[in-house]
Design a protein around this motif. Structure first.
Motif: not given
Length: 512
Positions: A390-391, A417-421, A423-428, A478-480
């Motif tokens: 989320e950045r 990762p906050r609210g993102e997966l 694996a998606v961040i890693a793929s980017e 996830c918000g924690r």
């Protein structure tokens, strides 16, 4: 010692009538305002008390009337609103701008003639390190405490650090901090000034006598509408300081800073033979810095490792010369042995010199960190890093490209990762790594395991950099915010490695 300092409420040294506060500032509503005595102020209705004024800032738009009613029920006697309508039965003062709110708080806290020299440090990277080093150097020079605010909190001393919530805290917190500094007769306060702090006017009404612009790169672009607006926010802060007669210290090695900083700026930059800077610097050996100004040279020894820290020390040197009228020849005594803040090229096992953690979380910072580490490596350079969820997504492939360009082995892992997966961040991140990879690349989304695997891979002469989190003591998912420390994880695996015990299972290899 660590404690909390987020001034959602503050008592005043003595009371003010609402009319006295309103004089020359804004529009006052309701009869009987002459009789209203303000004994304190809050910007969170849950902290309201009898005799307090509730400060409703623009971000409360849509709920300001609800907050005002909650404050009234807790005994608040007045409402002060800034740029938003508030429906309230209480006497109220309506201000048009955050600038007026800043002036009001200076009046309330009686800091209009504050004697403290306020230093404001902005920039994409380098803010925390320059703030830390400047506080330390000024303390040596003035022989008394110097306060600082920023990513690490409010530092009154090395053993008195208070959480302030954000790099640049709320408007009320900033003014309450200045009032406390004045009561304690603190002569200098050094503050990190974030882009969010500037854009949201959290520094309104504060008279910065010296502004410093350390760097310009990519971060928080998603919050400001792109690089152009982000650049304009930084430029606006330093130009405002310069237009009011303050000192501006700027980094000449960034073209955008060169173009946007005021003409009156004093410049520092890499290179001893250049004539376009007030302070030139070179690092011939790790831990040593040579400075040149007006034809004179000095050498500063025993500084933190890394070219970027050499640049930070050069920045501090010029700040001291300009703001305190300190001579070049006095600088070695003040700056030799200066330290770096936690998590900035921090040697995990002091003296071992093989595993470092660094806060680098932008493309520019990661490149600078890896360039510095390459000079220390006698064999391979290994990096473990991820990108926050989320950045700014644009920086992910850029950081992947930088990692495989400058390192020999890369572990891609999670980082807030906050609210993102993850694996998606890693793929980017991986998307920026052109195949065939120029480095050995691994994917291990469990950060603890990634660090363990990277430590296990270390051979003699290798250097490992764990980048992205630095001093942070949490992982946000996830918000924690869950407890986490790169330094503790790395030390755990280093000690296991050195004792010959087992480490961790291997992660997924994504080498082509």
């Amino acid at each position: 010692m660590s404690s909390h300092l987020q001034a959602h409420a503050a008592e005043l040294a003595h009371g003010f009538s609402l009319c006295e506060l309103a004089e020359g500032l804004g529009h006052l509503d309701m009869d009987g305002a002459d009789d209203v005595l303000i004994m304190g102020i809050c910007d969170d209705s849950r902290h309201a008390k009898p005799g307090y004024a509730m400060l409703c800032l623009p971000r409360a738009e849509g709920r300001a009337s609800e907050f005002a009613e909650s404050a009234r029920e807790l005994g608040a006697t007045a409402i002060i609103s800034v740029g938003i309508p508030v429906d309230t039965q209480l006497p109220s003062l309506h201000l048009d701008s955050m600038g007026q709110a800043g002036t009001l708080l200076r009046r309330m806290f009686k800091t209009e003639q504050a004697g403290a020299h306020l230093y404001g440090i902005t920039g994409t990277d380098g803010k925390t390190s320059v703030t830390w080093m400047l506080r330390e150097a000024l303390s040596r020079y003035q022989q008394q405490p110097v306060w600082s605010t920023g990513t690490l909190g409010l530092m009154r001393s090395s053993d008195d650090i208070r959480d302030i919530g954000n790099t640049t805290p709320s408007l009320l917190t900033m003014h309450a901090m200045l009032a406390e500094a004045c009561r304690e007769h603190v002569h200098s306060v050094v503050s990190e000034i974030s882009s969010h702090g500037i854009a949201q006017s959290r520094i309104a009404g504060l008279d910065f006598r010296t502004a410093i612009w350390t760097s310009m790169g990519h971060d928080h672009l998603q919050d400001h509408g792109g690089y152009g607006p982000y650049l304009a926010i930084k430029a606006g802060f330093v130009c405002d300081c310069g237009s009011h007669g303050g000192n501006v210290i700027a980094n000449a090695d960034h073209a955008d800073i060169r173009e946007r900083a005021p003409a009156s700026s004093r410049w520092y930059g890499h290179g001893l033979s250049r004539d376009d800077v007030d302070m030139g610097w070179e690092q011939e050996l790790p831990g040593m810095l040579r400075l040149r100004s007006r034809g004179e040279e000095v050498v500063i020894e025993d500084i933190p490792l890394g070219d970027f820290h050499a640049e930070n020390v050069a920045c501090v040197a010029l700040i001291l010369m300009v703001s305190q009228d300190i001579g070049l020849q006095e600088l070695p005594e003040l700056l030799s042995g200066i330290t770096a803040p936690p998590g900035r090229m921090q040697d995990v096992l002091a003296g071992y010199g093989q595993v470092f953690i660094d806060y680098a979380h932008t493309p520019e910072a990661l490149e600078r960190c890896l360039r510095a580490a390459r000079k220390l490596a006698r064999n391979r350079l290994i990096v473990a890093f991820g990108c926050g969820g989320e950045r700014d997504r644009e920086k992910r492939p850029q950081m992947g490209e930088i990692a495989v360009e400058f390192a020999d082995a890369v572990w891609i892992t999670s980082d807030n990762p906050r609210g993102e997966l993850p694996a998606v961040i890693a793929s980017e991140i991986e998307f920026g790594m052109q195949k065939p990879y120029r480095a050995e690349v691994h994917l291990q989304l469990d950060r603890d395991k990634a660090i363990g695997e990277a430590v296990a891979a270390l051979a003699e002469g290798d250097i490992l950099v764990i980048a992205g989190k630095g001093h942070e003591a949490y992982m946000e998912v996830c918000g924690r915010r869950m407890p986490w420390s790169d330094a503790e994880a790395a030390e755990k695996y280093l000690r296991r490695k050195n004792s010959g015990t087992g480490l961790v299972s291997e992660g997924e290899d994504i080498c082509a």
